[in-house]
Design an enzyme around this catalytic site. Structure first.
Site, short mmCIF file in Angstrom:
data_model
loop_
_atom_site.label_atom_id
_atom_site.label_comp_id
_atom_site.label_asym_id
_atom_site.label_seq_id
_atom_site.Cartn_x
_atom_site.Cartn_y
_atom_site.Cartn_z
N GLN A 39 33.67 19.85 11.98
CA GLN A 39 34.14 19.40 13.29
C GLN A 39 32.94 19.01 14.15
O GLN A 39 32.08 19.85 14.45
CB GLN A 39 34.94 20.50 13.98
CG GLN A 39 35.53 20.07 15.32
CD GLN A 39 36.04 21.25 16.11
OE1 GLN A 39 35.37 22.27 16.21
NE2 GLN A 39 37.23 21.13 16.67
N SER B 15 31.73 19.56 19.92
CA SER B 15 30.89 20.12 20.97
C SER B 15 29.50 19.50 20.98
O SER B 15 28.98 19.06 19.95
CB SER B 15 30.76 21.64 20.78
OG SER B 15 32.00 22.28 20.94
N SER C 7 30.36 24.08 12.11
CA SER C 7 30.44 24.99 10.97
C SER C 7 30.41 24.22 9.65
O SER C 7 31.18 23.28 9.46
CB SER C 7 31.71 25.83 11.05
OG SER C 7 31.73 26.61 12.22
N GLU D 222 43.35 24.31 15.75
CA GLU D 222 42.16 25.15 15.60
C GLU D 222 42.39 26.51 16.27
O GLU D 222 42.04 27.55 15.71
CB GLU D 222 40.96 24.46 16.22
CG GLU D 222 39.67 25.29 16.14
CD GLU D 222 38.50 24.65 16.86
OE1 GLU D 222 37.37 25.10 16.64
OE2 GLU D 222 38.72 23.71 17.65
N GLU E 5 37.73 31.62 29.06
CA GLU E 5 38.02 31.04 30.37
C GLU E 5 38.88 29.79 30.23
O GLU E 5 39.85 29.59 30.98
CB GLU E 5 36.71 30.72 31.10
CG GLU E 5 35.90 31.94 31.52
CD GLU E 5 35.10 32.56 30.38
OE1 GLU E 5 34.55 33.65 30.57
OE2 GLU E 5 35.03 31.96 29.29
#
Length: 402
Positions: A137, A140, A172, A255, A372
């Protein structure tokens, strides 16, 4: 909602257990590969374990046990979601790991089924099922984690290709992957959520460089990935150009559900055995901690059943997955902390699996979205609370200070 197996499910469980008994390596055996991310693995050992994982996925596919709930046209049985979960429960008792296939099976495949063209589904789904494609993936970035829509990796159209430049992180198994799911910015003149495109990119493309990151666990399954003039065929865009945010929501919900299902990584029975071994079962504080661990595991089990019941009725995974995701991270943190307290000072020098679990609990909590962010999802999408104010709403990405 029924918490027990129906007669048909019980028969299916017995069939699955018999096949696994005959084919799967037991935990701790020389053939086992359930500790894929254990610290101190050499690159050669890591590749060997990955090879076993690929071979296992191929065996599952050959014998009709892979991707049970996929439609038959993609190689599945068309089984119910409950049957797929039953098989996963039984498989977790053996020395196997599906960790390197998480991005392929739990992120790329559901997204392709929901958004892919017929040609894209034909090209990727069966190879994924057979273990021929490991995915990473690539979402980010160093400056775009919780605010994923603020990502800066850019994809510029050049004829029938896009040229991509940027940096991704926390990817990952990217150093082992064949393909990546990539979110990149294709239009900076619209608000940040509207100018993204979702791509499939070959990880061996020229200019694409994954670099493993050594973690405090000693393992290095995460990577930072650099993209320098990487060319991606336009046909590898999923869901259309500039529609990447909508496509990515399918991936992110899947996910979160997958991360939330990782509560099985915590063996409460093993925690009780540890307390007995340390002679602490008579300690009221320890007994309370053991009871709390068991309660957490049961709450997660029942929450999982609610999700699986909904899935079995054809309901898509939604923001409810965020609840399981938060609770799973807390469960892993609190239960492993109890284990470390039982081990005492010697635990700092131990190579016990509890140590790795305790140190790695941050990854379980952060991966798939921080607590959060998950609480925002729960508040806004489940409870119907007002959305948080956003100063960048409606502002073209080019005008934002990033």
């Amino acid at each position: 909602m029924d918490f027990g197996d129906t007669p048909a499910q019980a028969a299916f469980r017995a069939e699955a257990r018999a096949w696994l008994d005959a084919n799967a390596p037991s935990k701790g055996s020389p053939e086992a590969f359930d500790q894929m991310s254990s610290p101190g693995r050499s690159a050669q050992e890591e590749q060997e374990l990955a090879g076993r994982a690929r071979a296992w996925q191929a065996r599952l596919a050959a014998d009709g046990w892979a991707c049970l709930d996929w439609p038959p046209e993609y190689g599945g049985r068309g089984a119910s979601a409950v049957e797929a979960i039953i098989f996963d429960e039984e498989q977790s008792r053996y020395g196997v790991s599906m960790s390197i296939f998480m991005a392929a099976l739990s992120m790329a495949a559901p997204t392709l089924m929901a958004w892919g063209t017929g040609e894209q589904k034909q090209r990727f789904l069966n190879p994924i099922r057979r273990g021929e494609m490991v995915f990473a993936q690539l979402f980010s970035e160093p400056n775009a984690g919780s605010d994923l829509a603020g990502l800066q990796t850019r994809a510029v159209r050049d004829g029938d290709e896009f040229v991509v430049n940027g940096q991704k992180v926390w990817n990952s198994y990217a150093h082992m992957a064949d393909w990546g799911i990539l979110l990149a910015r294709t239009d900076s003149d619209v608000p940040k959520h509207q100018g993204l495109t979702y791509f499939l990119v070959e990880m061996h493309s020229e200019g694409l460089d994954p670099r493993p990151l050594r973690q405090m666990t000693g393992g290095a399954e995460f990577n930072e990935t650099f993209l320098d003039d990487v060319r991606i065929p336009a046909e590898n865009a999923i869901g259309g150009v500039n529609n990447g945010w909508a496509v990515a929501q399918t991936t992110l919900n899947s996910e979160r559900a997958a991360v939330g299902a990782q509560s099985s990584a915590v063996d409460v029975g093993a925690l009780v055995d540890l307390a007995r071994h340390q002679g602490r079962c008579g300690d009221p504080a320890v007994r309370q901690a053991l009871a709390e661990a068991w309660i957490r595991s049961e709450v997660l089990r029942y929450l999982g059943m609610r999700v699986y019941t909904a899935l079995s009725r054809g309901t898509e995974i939604g923001p409810e997955a965020s609840i399981m995701k938060i609770l799973t991270g807390d469960h892993i943190r609190d239960t492993s902390q109890t284990a470390m307290e039982l081990l005492g000072p010697g635990g700092m020098l131990s190579d016990d699996s509890w140590v790795s679990l305790m140190v790695s609990h941050f990854a379980h909590k952060i991966g798939g979205g921080t607590p959060e962010i998950q609480r925002n999802v729960i508040g806004e999408r489940i409870l119907g609370l007002p959305r948080e104010p956003r100063a960048d709403k409606g502002v073209p990405f080019r005008e934002l200070k990033v």
